[in-house]
Enzyme design. Structure first.
Site, short mmCIF file in Angstrom:
data_model
loop_
_atom_site.label_atom_id
_atom_site.label_comp_id
_atom_site.label_asym_id
_atom_site.label_seq_id
_atom_site.Cartn_x
_atom_site.Cartn_y
_atom_site.Cartn_z
N ASP A 22 0.83 -1.21 0.00
CA ASP A 22 0.00 0.00 0.00
C ASP A 22 0.87 1.26 0.00
O ASP A 22 1.97 1.26 0.52
CB ASP A 22 -0.92 -0.03 1.24
CG ASP A 22 -2.03 0.99 1.14
OD1 ASP A 22 -2.29 1.49 0.03
OD2 ASP A 22 -2.65 1.29 2.17
N ASN A 24 1.36 3.34 -2.86
CA ASN A 24 1.94 3.73 -4.15
C ASN A 24 1.39 5.06 -4.65
O ASN A 24 2.12 5.89 -5.18
CB ASN A 24 1.63 2.66 -5.22
CG ASN A 24 2.22 1.31 -4.90
OD1 ASN A 24 3.10 1.22 -4.06
ND2 ASN A 24 1.74 0.28 -5.55
N TRP A 27 2.81 7.96 -2.67
CA TRP A 27 4.22 8.13 -3.03
C TRP A 27 4.33 8.97 -4.31
O TRP A 27 5.13 9.89 -4.39
CB TRP A 27 4.85 6.75 -3.23
CG TRP A 27 6.31 6.73 -3.53
CD1 TRP A 27 7.34 6.63 -2.62
CD2 TRP A 27 6.93 6.82 -4.83
NE1 TRP A 27 8.55 6.64 -3.27
CE2 TRP A 27 8.32 6.76 -4.63
CE3 TRP A 27 6.44 6.94 -6.14
CZ2 TRP A 27 9.23 6.80 -5.67
CZ3 TRP A 27 7.35 7.00 -7.18
CH2 TRP A 27 8.73 6.92 -6.95
N HIS A 39 2.82 2.93 -8.86
CA HIS A 39 2.73 1.47 -9.00
C HIS A 39 4.00 0.90 -9.63
O HIS A 39 4.44 -0.19 -9.28
CB HIS A 39 1.50 1.11 -9.83
CG HIS A 39 0.21 1.51 -9.16
ND1 HIS A 39 -0.06 1.20 -7.84
CD2 HIS A 39 -0.87 2.20 -9.61
CE1 HIS A 39 -1.25 1.69 -7.52
NE2 HIS A 39 -1.75 2.31 -8.57
N SER A 67 -6.89 -6.26 -5.66
CA SER A 67 -7.98 -6.89 -4.92
C SER A 67 -9.23 -6.95 -5.79
O SER A 67 -9.32 -6.25 -6.82
CB SER A 67 -8.28 -6.10 -3.64
OG SER A 67 -8.98 -4.92 -3.97
N ASN A 70 -10.42 -3.54 -6.34
CA ASN A 70 -9.62 -2.55 -7.08
C ASN A 70 -10.14 -2.25 -8.48
O ASN A 70 -9.69 -1.29 -9.12
CB ASN A 70 -8.14 -2.99 -7.16
CG ASN A 70 -7.38 -2.82 -5.87
OD1 ASN A 70 -6.44 -3.55 -5.57
ND2 ASN A 70 -7.76 -1.83 -5.07
N ARG A 193 2.00 -4.55 6.67
CA ARG A 193 1.29 -3.50 5.92
C ARG A 193 1.98 -2.16 6.15
O ARG A 193 1.91 -1.58 7.25
CB ARG A 193 -0.17 -3.39 6.34
CG ARG A 193 -0.84 -2.26 5.56
CD ARG A 193 -2.34 -2.27 5.63
NE ARG A 193 -2.85 -1.42 4.56
CZ ARG A 193 -4.07 -1.50 4.06
NH1 ARG A 193 -4.89 -2.40 4.51
NH2 ARG A 193 -4.45 -0.69 3.10
N ARG A 199 -5.30 -2.02 8.92
CA ARG A 199 -6.33 -3.02 8.60
C ARG A 199 -5.74 -4.02 7.62
O ARG A 199 -4.70 -3.76 6.99
CB ARG A 199 -7.58 -2.35 8.01
CG ARG A 199 -7.31 -1.45 6.84
CD ARG A 199 -8.57 -0.81 6.27
NE ARG A 199 -8.21 0.09 5.20
CZ ARG A 199 -8.03 1.40 5.34
NH1 ARG A 199 -8.22 1.98 6.50
NH2 ARG A 199 -7.67 2.14 4.31
N SER A 201 -7.76 -5.49 5.10
CA SER A 201 -8.39 -5.27 3.78
C SER A 201 -8.66 -6.54 2.97
O SER A 201 -8.29 -6.61 1.80
CB SER A 201 -7.52 -4.31 2.95
OG SER A 201 -7.36 -3.10 3.61
N GLU A 212 0.65 -12.76 12.91
CA GLU A 212 1.15 -11.57 13.59
C GLU A 212 1.10 -10.43 12.58
O GLU A 212 1.34 -10.65 11.38
CB GLU A 212 2.61 -11.78 14.03
CG GLU A 212 2.79 -12.85 15.08
CD GLU A 212 2.15 -12.47 16.41
OE1 GLU A 212 2.12 -11.27 16.74
OE2 GLU A 212 1.67 -13.39 17.12
C1 FPP Z 1 -2.09 0.00 -3.29
O1 FPP Z 1 -1.56 1.33 -3.21
C2 FPP Z 1 -1.48 -0.68 -4.40
C3 FPP Z 1 -2.15 -1.32 -5.39
C4 FPP Z 1 -3.62 -1.40 -5.45
C5 FPP Z 1 -1.43 -1.94 -6.53
C6 FPP Z 1 -0.18 -2.69 -6.16
C7 FPP Z 1 0.47 -3.08 -7.41
C8 FPP Z 1 1.78 -3.07 -7.66
C9 FPP Z 1 2.83 -2.75 -6.66
C10 FPP Z 1 2.26 -3.43 -9.01
C11 FPP Z 1 1.88 -4.85 -9.33
C12 FPP Z 1 2.90 -5.47 -10.09
C13 FPP Z 1 3.46 -6.67 -9.86
C14 FPP Z 1 4.64 -6.96 -10.66
C15 FPP Z 1 2.99 -7.67 -8.87
P1 FPP Z 1 -2.55 2.56 -3.41
O2 FPP Z 1 -2.58 2.88 -4.87
O3 FPP Z 1 -3.88 2.25 -2.81
O4 FPP Z 1 -1.82 3.68 -2.63
P2 FPP Z 1 -2.52 4.93 -1.91
O5 FPP Z 1 -3.31 4.39 -0.75
O6 FPP Z 1 -1.35 5.74 -1.48
O7 FPP Z 1 -3.37 5.61 -2.94
#
Ligand code: FPP
Length: 245
Positions: A22, A24, A27, A39, A67, A70, A193, A199, A201, A212
């Site tokens: 979580d 991305n 960031w 991502h 998920s 998503n 996490r 949470r 999720s 844990e």
């Molecule tokens: C949650 O962060 C992240 C995701 C829903 C996507 C995760 C996917 C990747 C890291 C890439 C997948 C690729 C591979 C190679 C497995 P968020 O976007 O909800 O972050 P935020 O809460 O800051 O908005």
């Protein structure tokens, strides 16, 4: 020759670690970049941490990539995540020889309905390509929801019960576990996490009953081997009683 790595030692290591990747989006926002860049950076962290877990000798890791909820995100973002996923699978195929010593067995957990046929092909192919690897099993949860997984298991069991293949008296926790995507794998001992949310999720809902939990404010793209070590040090000190004393 493979470089010799200086790895920390732990008195106890979890057999299975789950990661909720979580943060991305935040960031990227902090840098004035589109969410897809977050991502992309998150996918790099995923590669690094998966390989580090293999080096440490952890048996199994699960990364929550997408998920069942998503799909509600903007189409462009969903496409960006699926593209990154496909890029990773193509890279696994292209580098299968040079990555031989990493010993990563890939598995995908989640509902395959809704995933594009091209990605499904890549998923099947990489699962087959890596099925004899034995250092670590790396599960990628894609179109995954814990409740959905349990409901699917119940549906399968009910069908068999109706056909007389299973007696209701036989239904116990072990039988249910055998109908989940993680059949045969140890339950996660530790779920990590980052990004400041407290949470789980809908992640490994059944399997994580006794996990844990370790939370941190760091955003997933900034998550390093050192943060992982910190979580493992905390895990070493936990007193797991599983309901006993
Ligand atoms: C949650 O962060 C992240 C995701 C829903 C996507 C995760 C996917 C990747 C890291 C890439 C997948 C690729 C591979 C190679 C497995 P968020 O976007 O909800 O972050 P935020 O809460 O800051 O908005």
């Amino acid at each position: 020759m493979a470089e010799k790595k200086n790895l920390p030692e732990f008195a106890v290591l979890p057999r299975h670690v789950g990661f909720i990747m979580d943060g991305n989006g935040r960031w990227a926002k902090n840098r004035g970049l589109p969410r897809s860049e977050g991502h992309k950076a998150g996918a790099k962290t995923f590669r690094k941490i998966g390989e580090y877990a293999a080096d440490l000798g952890i048996e199994c890791v699960t990364f929550y990539a997408f998920s069942t909820e998503n799909w509600k995100r903007p189409e462009a973002e969903v496409n960006a995540i699926m593209t990154l996923f496909g890029d990773y699978l193509n890279e696994v195929i292209d580098r299968i020889r040079e990555n031989e010593e990493k010993g990563i067995r890939l598995k995908f957990i989640g509902d395959r309905n809704g995933i594009s046929p091209e990605l499904l092909n890549l998923m099947d192919y990489t699962e087959k390509l890596t099925e004899n690897k034995s250092k670590i099993t790396l599960n990628i949860a894609i179109n995954y929801g814990g409740r959905h997984e349990i409901a699917s298991a119940v549906k399968e069991i009910a069908k068999k019960a109706v056909n007389g293949e299973i007696y209701p008296e036989e239904i116990d926790e072990n039988l249910i576990s055998d109908y989940l995507y993680t059949k045969g794998q140890p339950d996660p001992d530790l779920i990590i996490r980052p990004s400041g949310e407290f949470r789980t999720s809908n992640f490994l809902t059944w399997q994580g009953a006794y996990s844990e939990l370790w939370f941190s404010d760091v955003l997933w793209p900034d998550f390093t081997e050192e943060h992982f070590n910190e979580a493992l040090r905390a895990f070493e000190k936990r007193n797991r009683r599983f309901g006993g004393v």
